[in-house]
Design a protein around this motif. Structure first.
Motif, PDB file in Angstrom:
ATOM      1  N   ALA A  92       0.830  -1.200   0.000  1.00  0.00           N
ATOM      2  CA  ALA A  92       0.000   0.000   0.000  1.00  0.00           C
ATOM      3  C   ALA A  92       0.866   1.252   0.000  1.00  0.00           C
ATOM      4  O   ALA A  92       0.577   2.230  -0.709  1.00  0.00           O
ATOM      5  N   ASP A  93       1.966   1.272   0.808  1.00  0.00           N
ATOM      6  CA  ASP A  93       2.859   2.435   0.826  1.00  0.00           C
ATOM      7  C   ASP A  93       3.509   2.660  -0.527  1.00  0.00           C
ATOM      8  O   ASP A  93       3.668   3.805  -0.977  1.00  0.00           O
ATOM      9  N   LYS A  94       3.886   1.540  -1.215  1.00  0.00           N
ATOM     10  CA  LYS A  94       4.481   1.676  -2.546  1.00  0.00           C
ATOM     11  C   LYS A  94       3.489   2.319  -3.516  1.00  0.00           C
ATOM     12  O   LYS A  94       3.846   3.156  -4.344  1.00  0.00           O
ATOM     13  N   LEU A  95       2.224   1.883  -3.450  1.00  0.00           N
ATOM     14  CA  LEU A  95       1.200   2.410  -4.349  1.00  0.00           C
ATOM     15  C   LEU A  95       0.938   3.888  -4.065  1.00  0.00           C
ATOM     16  O   LEU A  95       0.840   4.703  -4.986  1.00  0.00           O
ATOM     17  N   LEU A  96       0.836   4.258  -2.797  1.00  0.00           N
ATOM     18  CA  LEU A  96       0.524   5.638  -2.431  1.00  0.00           C
ATOM     19  C   LEU A  96       1.678   6.572  -2.754  1.00  0.00           C
ATOM     20  O   LEU A  96       1.460   7.773  -3.034  1.00  0.00           O
ATOM     21  N   ALA A  97       2.888   6.023  -2.749  1.00  0.00           N
ATOM     22  CA  ALA A  97       4.051   6.863  -3.062  1.00  0.00           C
ATOM     23  C   ALA A  97       4.047   7.325  -4.509  1.00  0.00           C
ATOM     24  O   ALA A  97       4.684   8.323  -4.869  1.00  0.00           O
ATOM     25  N   GLN A  98       3.350   6.612  -5.373  1.00  0.00           N
ATOM     26  CA  GLN A  98       3.281   6.965  -6.793  1.00  0.00           C
ATOM     27  C   GLN A  98       2.239   8.042  -7.079  1.00  0.00           C
ATOM     28  O   GLN A  98       2.152   8.545  -8.192  1.00  0.00           O
ATOM     29  N   MET A  99       1.432   8.412  -6.095  1.00  0.00           N
ATOM     30  CA  MET A  99       0.368   9.385  -6.309  1.00  0.00           C
ATOM     31  C   MET A  99       0.913  10.808  -6.279  1.00  0.00           C
ATOM     32  O   MET A  99       1.815  11.132  -5.497  1.00  0.00           O
ATOM     33  N   PRO A 100       0.383  11.675  -7.133  1.00  0.00           N
ATOM     34  CA  PRO A 100       0.767  13.101  -7.073  1.00  0.00           C
ATOM     35  C   PRO A 100       0.391  13.677  -5.711  1.00  0.00           C
ATOM     36  O   PRO A 100      -0.583  13.252  -5.082  1.00  0.00           O
ATOM     37  N   SER A 101       1.109  14.690  -5.273  1.00  0.00           N
ATOM     38  CA  SER A 101       0.885  15.255  -3.944  1.00  0.00           C
ATOM     39  C   SER A 101      -0.460  15.949  -3.810  1.00  0.00           C
ATOM     40  O   SER A 101      -1.018  16.048  -2.713  1.00  0.00           O
ATOM     41  N   ASP A 102      -1.008  16.429  -4.929  1.00  0.00           N
ATOM     42  CA  ASP A 102      -2.280  17.141  -4.863  1.00  0.00           C
ATOM     43  C   ASP A 102      -3.480  16.264  -5.235  1.00  0.00           C
ATOM     44  O   ASP A 102      -4.587  16.761  -5.435  1.00  0.00           O
ATOM     45  N   ALA A 103      -3.261  14.952  -5.345  1.00  0.00           N
ATOM     46  CA  ALA A 103      -4.354  14.051  -5.756  1.00  0.00           C
ATOM     47  C   ALA A 103      -5.197  13.648  -4.554  1.00  0.00           C
ATOM     48  O   ALA A 103      -4.707  13.587  -3.425  1.00  0.00           O
ATOM     49  N   ALA A 104      -6.478  13.383  -4.819  1.00  0.00           N
ATOM     50  CA  ALA A 104      -7.386  12.867  -3.793  1.00  0.00           C
ATOM     51  C   ALA A 104      -7.481  11.355  -3.942  1.00  0.00           C
ATOM     52  O   ALA A 104      -7.523  10.825  -5.068  1.00  0.00           O
ATOM     53  N   LEU A 105      -7.486  10.670  -2.842  1.00  0.00           N
ATOM     54  CA  LEU A 105      -7.523   9.204  -2.866  1.00  0.00           C
ATOM     55  C   LEU A 105      -8.965   8.720  -2.847  1.00  0.00           C
ATOM     56  O   LEU A 105      -9.732   9.067  -1.953  1.00  0.00           O
ATOM     57  N   GLU A 106      -9.329   7.947  -3.852  1.00  0.00           N
ATOM     58  CA  GLU A 106     -10.674   7.352  -3.928  1.00  0.00           C
ATOM     59  C   GLU A 106     -10.536   5.882  -4.276  1.00  0.00           C
ATOM     60  O   GLU A 106      -9.887   5.515  -5.253  1.00  0.00           O
ATOM     61  N   VAL A 107     -11.145   5.019  -3.499  1.00  0.00           N
ATOM     62  CA  VAL A 107     -11.073   3.572  -3.724  1.00  0.00           C
ATOM     63  C   VAL A 107     -12.476   3.032  -3.965  1.00  0.00           C
ATOM     64  O   VAL A 107     -13.380   3.267  -3.150  1.00  0.00           O
ATOM     65  N   THR A 108     -12.700   2.347  -5.070  1.00  0.00           N
ATOM     66  CA  THR A 108     -13.986   1.721  -5.368  1.00  0.00           C
ATOM     67  C   THR A 108     -13.872   0.215  -5.141  1.00  0.00           C
ATOM     68  O   THR A 108     -12.992  -0.434  -5.696  1.00  0.00           O
ATOM     69  N   VAL A 109     -14.750  -0.308  -4.337  1.00  0.00           N
ATOM     70  CA  VAL A 109     -14.734  -1.735  -4.007  1.00  0.00           C
ATOM     71  C   VAL A 109     -15.962  -2.398  -4.633  1.00  0.00           C
ATOM     72  O   VAL A 109     -17.091  -1.974  -4.379  1.00  0.00           O
ATOM     73  N   ASN A 110     -15.758  -3.402  -5.473  1.00  0.00           N
ATOM     74  CA  ASN A 110     -16.847  -4.175  -6.053  1.00  0.00           C
ATOM     75  C   ASN A 110     -17.013  -5.457  -5.256  1.00  0.00           C
ATOM     76  O   ASN A 110     -16.082  -6.238  -5.102  1.00  0.00           O
ATOM     77  N   ILE A 111     -18.242  -5.661  -4.755  1.00  0.00           N
ATOM     78  CA  ILE A 111     -18.541  -6.846  -3.934  1.00  0.00           C
ATOM     79  C   ILE A 111     -19.337  -7.825  -4.781  1.00  0.00           C
ATOM     80  O   ILE A 111     -20.411  -7.487  -5.293  1.00  0.00           O
ATOM     81  N   GLY A 112     -18.826  -9.015  -4.966  1.00  0.00           N
ATOM     82  CA  GLY A 112     -19.515  -9.989  -5.812  1.00  0.00           C
ATOM     83  C   GLY A 112     -19.071 -11.394  -5.486  1.00  0.00           C
ATOM     84  O   GLY A 112     -18.430 -11.649  -4.479  1.00  0.00           O
ATOM     85  N   TYR A 113     -19.456 -12.335  -6.373  1.00  0.00           N
ATOM     86  CA  TYR A 113     -19.053 -13.714  -6.159  1.00  0.00           C
ATOM     87  C   TYR A 113     -18.804 -14.373  -7.500  1.00  0.00           C
ATOM     88  O   TYR A 113     -19.242 -13.900  -8.546  1.00  0.00           O
ATOM     89  N   ARG A 114     -18.088 -15.466  -7.475  1.00  0.00           N
ATOM     90  CA  ARG A 114     -17.782 -16.228  -8.672  1.00  0.00           C
ATOM     91  C   ARG A 114     -18.173 -17.674  -8.412  1.00  0.00           C
ATOM     92  O   ARG A 114     -17.839 -18.239  -7.367  1.00  0.00           O
ATOM     93  N   ALA A 115     -18.911 -18.283  -9.344  1.00  0.00           N
ATOM     94  CA  ALA A 115     -19.383 -19.657  -9.151  1.00  0.00           C
ATOM     95  C   ALA A 115     -19.403 -20.383 -10.479  1.00  0.00           C
ATOM     96  O   ALA A 115     -19.554 -19.769 -11.538  1.00  0.00           O
TER      97      ALA A 115
END
Length: 349
Positions: free
Chosen positions: A245-268
Protein backbone atom coordinates in the motif's frame (compact mmCIF):
# COMPACT_ATOMS: atom_id res chain seq x y z
CA UNK A 1 -67.99 -38.67 -2.05
CA UNK A 2 -65.83 -39.62 -5.03
CA UNK A 3 -62.24 -38.46 -4.94
CA UNK A 4 -60.13 -37.17 -7.79
CA UNK A 5 -56.90 -38.21 -9.44
CA UNK A 6 -54.21 -36.05 -11.04
CA UNK A 7 -53.55 -37.34 -14.54
CA UNK A 8 -51.47 -36.27 -17.52
CA UNK A 9 -53.37 -35.74 -20.77
CA UNK A 10 -51.00 -36.26 -23.70
CA UNK A 11 -51.39 -34.65 -27.10
CA UNK A 12 -50.70 -36.21 -30.49
CA UNK A 13 -51.75 -35.40 -34.02
CA UNK A 14 -52.44 -37.63 -37.01
CA UNK A 15 -49.55 -37.67 -39.45
CA UNK A 16 -50.65 -37.23 -43.06
CA UNK A 17 -47.60 -35.74 -44.80
CA UNK A 18 -46.90 -38.84 -46.91
CA UNK A 19 -50.35 -39.85 -48.14
CA UNK A 20 -50.75 -42.58 -45.52
CA UNK A 21 -54.26 -41.46 -44.52
CA UNK A 22 -57.35 -40.38 -46.50
CA UNK A 23 -58.51 -36.77 -46.75
CA UNK A 24 -61.18 -37.22 -44.07
CA UNK A 25 -60.23 -36.48 -40.46
CA UNK A 26 -59.22 -39.17 -37.96
CA UNK A 27 -62.37 -38.69 -35.87
CA UNK A 28 -64.56 -38.94 -39.00
CA UNK A 29 -62.93 -42.22 -39.99
CA UNK A 30 -63.28 -43.69 -36.49
CA UNK A 31 -66.96 -42.76 -36.56
CA UNK A 32 -67.36 -44.40 -39.96
CA UNK A 33 -65.59 -47.56 -38.74
CA UNK A 34 -67.93 -47.93 -35.77
CA UNK A 35 -70.92 -47.66 -38.13
CA UNK A 36 -69.63 -50.28 -40.58
CA UNK A 37 -70.95 -53.83 -40.56
CA UNK A 38 -68.89 -56.91 -39.82
CA UNK A 39 -70.51 -60.32 -40.32
CA UNK A 40 -73.83 -58.52 -40.70
CA UNK A 41 -73.56 -56.66 -37.37
CA UNK A 42 -72.62 -53.02 -36.86
CA UNK A 43 -69.16 -52.90 -35.25
CA UNK A 44 -70.20 -50.34 -32.66
CA UNK A 45 -73.11 -52.53 -31.54
CA UNK A 46 -71.09 -55.58 -30.43
CA UNK A 47 -68.04 -55.68 -28.18
CA UNK A 48 -66.76 -58.87 -29.83
CA UNK A 49 -66.43 -56.95 -33.09
CA UNK A 50 -64.04 -54.50 -31.41
CA UNK A 51 -61.57 -57.01 -29.94
CA UNK A 52 -58.16 -57.29 -31.59
CA UNK A 53 -55.00 -59.24 -30.86
CA UNK A 54 -51.77 -57.59 -29.78
CA UNK A 55 -48.83 -57.87 -32.22
CA UNK A 56 -45.91 -59.87 -30.79
CA UNK A 57 -47.84 -60.62 -27.60
CA UNK A 58 -49.67 -63.91 -27.96
CA UNK A 59 -52.69 -64.30 -25.71
CA UNK A 60 -53.20 -60.60 -25.09
CA UNK A 61 -56.14 -58.68 -26.52
CA UNK A 62 -57.25 -55.06 -26.79
CA UNK A 63 -60.82 -53.87 -26.92
CA UNK A 64 -62.51 -50.53 -27.42
CA UNK A 65 -65.00 -50.83 -24.59
CA UNK A 66 -66.92 -47.64 -23.77
CA UNK A 67 -67.14 -45.10 -26.58
CA UNK A 68 -69.14 -42.04 -27.45
CA UNK A 69 -69.56 -40.38 -30.85
CA UNK A 70 -70.27 -36.65 -30.92
CA UNK A 71 -70.59 -34.25 -33.85
CA UNK A 72 -67.09 -32.88 -33.21
CA UNK A 73 -65.24 -35.72 -31.46
CA UNK A 74 -65.06 -39.45 -30.70
CA UNK A 75 -64.21 -40.68 -27.21
CA UNK A 76 -63.29 -44.16 -26.08
CA UNK A 77 -61.40 -46.26 -23.55
CA UNK A 78 -58.97 -48.93 -24.71
CA UNK A 79 -58.64 -51.99 -22.44
CA UNK A 80 -55.87 -54.60 -22.38
CA UNK A 81 -56.56 -58.11 -21.07
CA UNK A 82 -55.44 -61.70 -21.38
CA UNK A 83 -58.27 -64.28 -21.28
CA UNK A 84 -57.86 -66.86 -18.55
CA UNK A 85 -54.80 -65.29 -16.98
CA UNK A 86 -54.52 -65.57 -13.21
CA UNK A 87 -53.91 -62.71 -10.80
CA UNK A 88 -51.15 -62.90 -8.18
CA UNK A 89 -52.30 -62.29 -4.59
CA UNK A 90 -50.27 -61.57 -1.45
CA UNK A 91 -51.69 -63.50 1.49
CA UNK A 92 -51.31 -61.32 4.59
CA UNK A 93 -50.73 -63.04 7.92
CA UNK A 94 -49.87 -61.66 11.35
CA UNK A 95 -46.39 -62.38 12.72
CA UNK A 96 -46.55 -64.65 15.79
CA UNK A 97 -45.94 -62.86 19.09
CA UNK A 98 -43.22 -65.29 20.14
CA UNK A 99 -41.53 -66.04 16.84
CA UNK A 100 -38.31 -67.84 16.10
CA UNK A 101 -35.74 -66.31 13.76
CA UNK A 102 -36.89 -68.67 11.01
CA UNK A 103 -40.48 -67.52 11.43
CA UNK A 104 -39.51 -63.83 11.40
CA UNK A 105 -37.63 -64.20 8.14
CA UNK A 106 -40.34 -66.23 6.50
CA UNK A 107 -42.19 -64.40 3.65
CA UNK A 108 -45.92 -64.04 3.20
CA UNK A 109 -47.46 -66.57 0.85
CA UNK A 110 -48.05 -65.57 -2.77
CA UNK A 111 -51.05 -67.25 -4.37
CA UNK A 112 -52.80 -66.94 -7.72
CA UNK A 113 -56.49 -66.65 -8.44
CA UNK A 114 -58.64 -66.74 -11.55
CA UNK A 115 -61.13 -63.99 -12.22
CA UNK A 116 -64.74 -64.74 -11.26
CA UNK A 117 -66.84 -66.50 -13.90
CA UNK A 118 -67.74 -64.15 -16.73
CA UNK A 119 -64.88 -61.73 -15.88
CA UNK A 120 -61.29 -61.14 -17.00
CA UNK A 121 -58.51 -59.27 -15.22
CA UNK A 122 -57.60 -56.00 -16.89
CA UNK A 123 -53.95 -55.14 -17.36
CA UNK A 124 -54.65 -51.51 -18.19
CA UNK A 125 -57.13 -48.90 -19.42
CA UNK A 126 -56.27 -45.89 -21.60
CA UNK A 127 -58.77 -43.09 -22.22
CA UNK A 128 -58.60 -41.23 -25.54
CA UNK A 129 -60.40 -38.66 -27.66
CA UNK A 130 -60.07 -37.75 -31.34
CA UNK A 131 -61.11 -34.24 -32.40
CA UNK A 132 -60.52 -33.91 -36.12
CA UNK A 133 -56.90 -34.96 -36.52
CA UNK A 134 -56.07 -34.06 -32.90
CA UNK A 135 -55.66 -36.98 -30.50
CA UNK A 136 -55.60 -36.84 -26.69
CA UNK A 137 -54.88 -39.74 -24.38
CA UNK A 138 -54.62 -40.57 -20.68
CA UNK A 139 -52.13 -43.38 -20.99
CA UNK A 140 -51.47 -46.53 -19.01
CA UNK A 141 -47.97 -47.97 -18.80
CA UNK A 142 -49.18 -50.93 -20.90
CA UNK A 143 -51.24 -48.79 -23.30
CA UNK A 144 -49.23 -45.92 -24.69
CA UNK A 145 -49.27 -44.18 -28.06
CA UNK A 146 -47.96 -47.17 -30.02
CA UNK A 147 -50.84 -49.30 -28.71
CA UNK A 148 -53.36 -46.69 -29.89
CA UNK A 149 -51.74 -46.55 -33.33
CA UNK A 150 -51.87 -50.33 -33.69
CA UNK A 151 -55.46 -50.64 -32.49
CA UNK A 152 -56.82 -47.78 -34.61
CA UNK A 153 -55.03 -49.11 -37.69
CA UNK A 154 -56.65 -52.51 -37.08
CA UNK A 155 -60.09 -50.96 -36.53
CA UNK A 156 -60.02 -48.65 -39.56
CA UNK A 157 -58.13 -50.84 -42.03
CA UNK A 158 -58.49 -54.50 -41.15
CA UNK A 159 -61.81 -54.65 -39.33
CA UNK A 160 -63.94 -52.01 -41.06
CA UNK A 161 -62.06 -51.24 -44.29
CA UNK A 162 -62.69 -47.47 -44.11
CA UNK A 163 -59.03 -46.84 -45.03
CA UNK A 164 -57.02 -48.63 -47.72
CA UNK A 165 -54.74 -51.62 -47.05
CA UNK A 166 -51.64 -49.49 -47.73
CA UNK A 167 -52.74 -46.85 -45.21
CA UNK A 168 -52.32 -46.70 -41.45
CA UNK A 169 -52.60 -44.48 -38.37
CA UNK A 170 -49.49 -42.74 -37.08
CA UNK A 171 -49.88 -40.32 -34.18
CA UNK A 172 -47.05 -37.86 -34.44
CA UNK A 173 -45.62 -35.71 -31.67
CA UNK A 174 -46.77 -32.20 -32.61
CA UNK A 175 -44.76 -29.33 -31.22
CA UNK A 176 -42.30 -26.71 -32.42
CA UNK A 177 -39.54 -24.76 -30.68
CA UNK A 178 -41.99 -22.09 -29.52
CA UNK A 179 -44.09 -24.62 -27.61
CA UNK A 180 -41.27 -25.75 -25.34
CA UNK A 181 -39.09 -22.66 -25.65
CA UNK A 182 -36.68 -21.47 -28.34
CA UNK A 183 -34.01 -24.15 -28.87
CA UNK A 184 -35.59 -25.97 -25.92
CA UNK A 185 -34.34 -23.11 -23.77
CA UNK A 186 -37.33 -22.82 -21.45
CA UNK A 187 -36.63 -26.23 -19.97
CA UNK A 188 -37.25 -26.89 -16.30
CA UNK A 189 -35.21 -30.09 -16.03
CA UNK A 190 -33.33 -32.62 -18.15
CA UNK A 191 -32.84 -36.23 -17.09
CA UNK A 192 -30.63 -38.46 -19.25
CA UNK A 193 -29.85 -42.14 -18.70
CA UNK A 194 -28.82 -45.08 -20.82
CA UNK A 195 -27.56 -44.59 -24.36
CA UNK A 196 -28.08 -41.65 -26.67
CA UNK A 197 -30.47 -42.91 -29.40
CA UNK A 198 -28.88 -43.88 -32.70
CA UNK A 199 -31.32 -41.65 -34.57
CA UNK A 200 -29.41 -38.62 -33.34
CA UNK A 201 -26.53 -39.55 -35.59
CA UNK A 202 -22.81 -39.00 -34.96
CA UNK A 203 -21.86 -35.87 -33.07
CA UNK A 204 -18.75 -33.81 -33.71
CA UNK A 205 -15.79 -34.95 -31.58
CA UNK A 206 -15.80 -31.84 -29.44
CA UNK A 207 -19.56 -32.20 -28.88
CA UNK A 208 -19.23 -35.78 -27.63
CA UNK A 209 -17.02 -34.64 -24.77
CA UNK A 210 -18.70 -31.34 -24.03
CA UNK A 211 -22.44 -31.88 -24.11
CA UNK A 212 -22.64 -30.01 -20.84
CA UNK A 213 -20.15 -27.14 -20.43
CA UNK A 214 -19.03 -25.71 -17.11
CA UNK A 215 -18.30 -21.99 -17.11
CA UNK A 216 -17.43 -19.40 -14.49
CA UNK A 217 -20.10 -16.82 -13.82
CA UNK A 218 -19.32 -13.51 -12.17
CA UNK A 219 -22.13 -11.77 -10.40
CA UNK A 220 -21.87 -8.34 -8.81
CA UNK A 221 -23.67 -7.66 -5.55
CA UNK A 222 -23.00 -3.90 -5.58
CA UNK A 223 -20.31 -1.28 -5.43
CA UNK A 224 -19.12 0.91 -2.60
CA UNK A 225 -16.91 4.01 -2.85
CA UNK A 226 -14.53 4.66 0.04
CA UNK A 227 -14.15 8.44 0.35
CA UNK A 228 -11.82 10.18 2.72
CA UNK A 229 -8.06 9.62 2.86
CA UNK A 230 -7.93 7.51 5.98
CA UNK A 231 -10.84 5.23 5.06
CA UNK A 232 -9.55 4.70 1.51
CA UNK A 233 -6.02 4.00 2.76
CA UNK A 234 -7.29 1.43 5.24
CA UNK A 235 -9.10 -0.40 2.42
CA UNK A 236 -5.90 -0.55 0.37
CA UNK A 237 -3.88 -1.80 3.34
CA UNK A 238 -6.43 -4.57 4.00
CA UNK A 239 -6.27 -5.68 0.36
CA UNK A 240 -2.53 -5.31 -0.39
CA UNK A 241 -0.79 -5.17 2.96
CA UNK A 242 0.96 -2.14 4.47
CA UNK A 243 4.19 -2.41 2.45
CA UNK A 244 2.50 -2.70 -0.95
CA UNK A 245 0.00 0.00 0.00
CA UNK A 246 2.86 2.43 0.83
CA UNK A 247 4.48 1.68 -2.55
CA UNK A 248 1.20 2.41 -4.35
CA UNK A 249 0.52 5.64 -2.43
CA UNK A 250 4.05 6.86 -3.06
CA UNK A 251 3.28 6.97 -6.79
CA UNK A 252 0.37 9.38 -6.31
CA UNK A 253 0.77 13.10 -7.07
CA UNK A 254 0.89 15.25 -3.94
CA UNK A 255 -2.28 17.14 -4.86
CA UNK A 256 -4.35 14.05 -5.76
CA UNK A 257 -7.39 12.87 -3.79
CA UNK A 258 -7.52 9.20 -2.87
CA UNK A 259 -10.67 7.35 -3.93
CA UNK A 260 -11.07 3.57 -3.72
CA UNK A 261 -13.99 1.72 -5.37
CA UNK A 262 -14.73 -1.74 -4.01
CA UNK A 263 -16.85 -4.17 -6.05
CA UNK A 264 -18.54 -6.85 -3.93
CA UNK A 265 -19.52 -9.99 -5.81
CA UNK A 266 -19.05 -13.71 -6.16
CA UNK A 267 -17.78 -16.23 -8.67
CA UNK A 268 -19.38 -19.66 -9.15
CA UNK A 269 -19.33 -22.52 -11.63
CA UNK A 270 -22.46 -23.03 -13.69
CA UNK A 271 -23.50 -25.49 -16.36
CA UNK A 272 -25.12 -24.98 -19.72
CA UNK A 273 -26.04 -27.34 -22.57
CA UNK A 274 -24.62 -26.69 -26.01
CA UNK A 275 -27.27 -25.67 -28.55
CA UNK A 276 -26.19 -28.21 -31.15
CA UNK A 277 -26.47 -31.05 -28.66
CA UNK A 278 -29.96 -29.92 -27.62
CA UNK A 279 -31.03 -29.77 -31.28
CA UNK A 280 -29.71 -33.29 -31.83
CA UNK A 281 -31.66 -34.53 -28.84
CA UNK A 282 -34.85 -32.98 -30.17
CA UNK A 283 -34.43 -34.68 -33.56
CA UNK A 284 -33.89 -38.12 -32.05
CA UNK A 285 -36.46 -38.12 -29.30
CA UNK A 286 -39.23 -40.03 -31.06
CA UNK A 287 -37.18 -43.23 -31.28
CA UNK A 288 -35.27 -42.95 -28.02
CA UNK A 289 -35.88 -45.94 -25.74
CA UNK A 290 -38.65 -45.15 -23.30
CA UNK A 291 -37.43 -43.75 -20.01
CA UNK A 292 -33.86 -42.96 -21.15
CA UNK A 293 -34.42 -39.27 -21.61
CA UNK A 294 -36.91 -36.84 -20.18
CA UNK A 295 -37.06 -33.11 -20.85
CA UNK A 296 -39.59 -31.17 -18.81
CA UNK A 297 -40.73 -27.83 -20.22
CA UNK A 298 -43.20 -25.19 -19.21
CA UNK A 299 -46.02 -26.57 -21.36
CA UNK A 300 -45.15 -30.22 -21.78
CA UNK A 301 -42.42 -32.79 -21.63
CA UNK A 302 -40.30 -35.04 -23.82
CA UNK A 303 -39.93 -38.55 -22.45
CA UNK A 304 -38.18 -41.31 -24.35
CA UNK A 305 -39.98 -41.93 -27.63
CA UNK A 306 -42.99 -39.94 -26.50
CA UNK A 307 -42.31 -36.24 -27.15
CA UNK A 308 -45.55 -34.37 -26.69
CA UNK A 309 -47.55 -31.47 -25.49
CA UNK A 310 -49.36 -32.38 -22.30
CA UNK A 311 -51.41 -30.97 -19.47
CA UNK A 312 -51.91 -32.12 -15.89
CA UNK A 313 -55.58 -32.21 -14.92
CA UNK A 314 -57.68 -33.46 -12.01
CA UNK A 315 -60.27 -36.08 -13.00
CA UNK A 316 -62.98 -37.48 -10.75
CA UNK A 317 -62.88 -41.15 -9.74
CA UNK A 318 -65.84 -43.47 -9.24
CA UNK A 319 -65.08 -43.51 -5.54
CA UNK A 320 -62.35 -42.52 -3.12
CA UNK A 321 -60.84 -46.02 -3.16
CA UNK A 322 -61.36 -46.67 -6.88
CA UNK A 323 -58.66 -46.57 -9.55
CA UNK A 324 -61.28 -46.15 -12.29
CA UNK A 325 -61.86 -42.69 -13.71
CA UNK A 326 -65.31 -41.16 -14.12
CA UNK A 327 -65.85 -41.08 -17.89
CA UNK A 328 -67.94 -37.84 -18.05
CA UNK A 329 -65.18 -36.13 -16.05
CA UNK A 330 -62.51 -37.47 -18.42
CA UNK A 331 -64.43 -36.14 -21.43
CA UNK A 332 -64.89 -32.75 -19.76
CA UNK A 333 -61.21 -32.37 -18.88
CA UNK A 334 -59.91 -33.44 -22.30
CA UNK A 335 -62.22 -30.93 -24.00
CA UNK A 336 -60.92 -28.26 -21.61
CA UNK A 337 -57.30 -29.08 -22.54
CA UNK A 338 -58.20 -28.88 -26.24
CA UNK A 339 -59.87 -25.51 -25.74
CA UNK A 340 -56.86 -24.23 -23.80
CA UNK A 341 -54.35 -25.39 -26.42
CA UNK A 342 -56.37 -23.70 -29.16
CA UNK A 343 -56.72 -20.48 -27.17
CA UNK A 344 -52.97 -20.36 -26.39
CA UNK A 345 -52.05 -20.96 -30.03
CA UNK A 346 -50.23 -24.22 -29.33
CA UNK A 347 -52.38 -26.01 -31.92
CA UNK A 348 -54.64 -24.90 -34.76
CA UNK A 349 -58.00 -26.19 -35.97
Amino acid sequence: MAGSKRVKIHYRKLRRDNGQFPAESLSAKITAALRERRDGIIIGDRVQSRISGVPRADGYQRVLNNFYVDQTYVFGDLCLFSPGQMQALLQLSADPSHASLDEVLRAWTIAESKAPAGHEYLHGIAYWMAIGDHFYQIQHVALQTKASEEYLTWLLRDQSGVIAQDQHVELQAEFDRAQLGSDLGDVKSIEIGGLVPETIGPLEPQQETSKAVDYVAHQSLGEKVATGWSKAKNVIIELLGEVEADKLLAQMPSDAALEVTVNIGYRAKRRKFQKEFMKSLASGLRNAPDGELRVRGVDGEIKGDDARLSADMSVRKFSTESNLLDIPSVVEQILEVHRRFLHDGKITE
